[in-house]
Design an enzyme around this catalytic site. Structure first.
Site, short mmCIF file in Angstrom:
data_model
loop_
_atom_site.label_atom_id
_atom_site.label_comp_id
_atom_site.label_asym_id
_atom_site.label_seq_id
_atom_site.Cartn_x
_atom_site.Cartn_y
_atom_site.Cartn_z
N ASP A 168 11.99 4.13 13.29
CA ASP A 168 11.54 3.17 14.30
C ASP A 168 10.27 3.73 14.91
O ASP A 168 10.31 4.66 15.72
CB ASP A 168 12.63 2.99 15.37
CG ASP A 168 12.20 2.04 16.49
OD1 ASP A 168 11.08 1.50 16.42
OD2 ASP A 168 12.99 1.87 17.44
N LEU B 293 0.82 -1.20 0.00
CA LEU B 293 0.00 0.00 0.00
C LEU B 293 0.85 1.25 0.00
O LEU B 293 0.60 2.19 -0.77
CB LEU B 293 -0.93 0.00 1.21
CG LEU B 293 -1.74 1.29 1.41
CD1 LEU B 293 -2.62 1.58 0.20
CD2 LEU B 293 -2.58 1.20 2.69
N TYR C 46 -3.76 -10.58 16.63
CA TYR C 46 -3.59 -9.52 15.64
C TYR C 46 -4.77 -8.55 15.68
O TYR C 46 -4.59 -7.33 15.72
CB TYR C 46 -3.45 -10.13 14.25
CG TYR C 46 -3.55 -9.15 13.11
CD1 TYR C 46 -2.54 -8.23 12.87
CD2 TYR C 46 -4.66 -9.13 12.26
CE1 TYR C 46 -2.62 -7.33 11.82
CE2 TYR C 46 -4.75 -8.24 11.21
CZ TYR C 46 -3.73 -7.33 11.00
OH TYR C 46 -3.82 -6.43 9.96
#
Length: 293
Positions: free
Chosen positions: A49, A25, A136
């Site tokens: 990060d 994406l 998740y």
């Protein structure tokens, strides 16, 4: 004091930051904006990060729109590494939300159908209660909560069944397997909306251009099919004669439960005056030459 973004500006008058620019994406979104002449910076995993709050705050300074297209997407691994997934999908998202709010930027956060339980029989509305069944899904739901809590000017865009040219994805895998086999057996009891990353990238830009109200939107193709139905279309597009047979999910047990029903409704897009992505089959036919190349 928090700056106020100018949401009436044209896309090419804003500075965009795409976090997660190395993924399917993110790559398509940076390309979409670049082609439009928009001032855009893409940051890959090696560039930022996202779990470092100070680094995130420094990265977003000076941008008008920040898109979070990065995530821990190893769904099965998250079952045994939930803390690591939470760090990326929730804690890092909170850092981005706080930083974009402080910078006066609009945050576009990409989320997932996995925040739902997958037991519905009609398309999930944007305000349907979340009830994730996997680690998740829990971490992504927590990320959505962080965005709503920390960045009032946000667009949460849930998507599902993504495929694209710039990374591994379901149709590439199926086409590769079909080239080596006479028969593919694919589950027919998981239903969703295959969605091209190029279409989702375009939708994100159109949402921002429309100055859509802050809130949650669903960025999936219209229509629906099963993985079996999608595979048949993929095999035909690849010009292969491989037979495809349906089966059930219990034949392929996985560590993380998969939603049986991942069809998302698009009422919020329509209310904002933004046209949803067209039917999945039509869009796959347009995407196939590029994705399967």
């Amino acid at each position: 004091m928090t700056a106020t973004p100018d949401l009436t500006a044209r896309a090419d008058d804003r500075r965009w930051l795409v976090v997660g620019a190395g993924g399917m994406l993110g790559t398509d979104l940076v390309a979409r904006l670049t082609d439009a002449g928009t001032d855009v910076v893409g940051l890959r995993r090696a560039d930022l990060d996202v779990t470092d709050a100070a680094a995130v705050a420094q990265a977003v300074a000076g941008f008008d729109v920040v898109v979070n297209a990065t995530a821990w997407t190893a769904v099965d691994d998250a079952e045994t590494q939930e803390a690591a997934a939470f760090a990326v999908n929730a804690t890092a998202v909170a850092h981005l939300a706080r930083a974009t709010h402080a910078a006066g930027a609009r945050l576009v956060h990409v989320s997932t159908d996995y925040v739902f339980d997958g037991t519905a029989t009609t398309p999930y509305a944007e305000d349907a209660p979340v009830d994730p069944r996997s680690a998740y899904g829990r971490t992504k739901a927590a990320g959505e909560w962080a965005v709503r809590a920390e960045a009032p000017d946000h667009l949460i865009v849930r998507t599902a069944w993504l495929y694209g040219a710039h990374g591994g994805c379901f149709p590439k895998t199926m086409a590769r397997l079909a080239a080596d086999r006479d028969l593919l057996t694919v589950v027919d009891d998981q239903v969703g909306q295959p969605t091209w990353t190029r279409d989702l990238a375009d939708l994100v830009v159109r949402l921002v251009d429309a100055a859509a109200p802050a809130g949650t939107y669903h960025g999936t193709s219209s229509g629906q099919t099963s993985w079996y139905g999608f595979t048949r279309r993929v095999v035909a597009s690849a010009g292969l004669a491989t037979a495809v047979e349906p089966t059930t999910s219990d034949r392929f047990p996985r560590p993380a439960p998969r939603p049986a029903y991942s069809v998302l409704g698009h009422d919020a897009l329509l209310a904002a005056g933004v046209t949803p992505i067209r039917d999945w089959a039509e869009r796959w036919d347009a995407a196939a030459p590029e994705v399967l190349a």
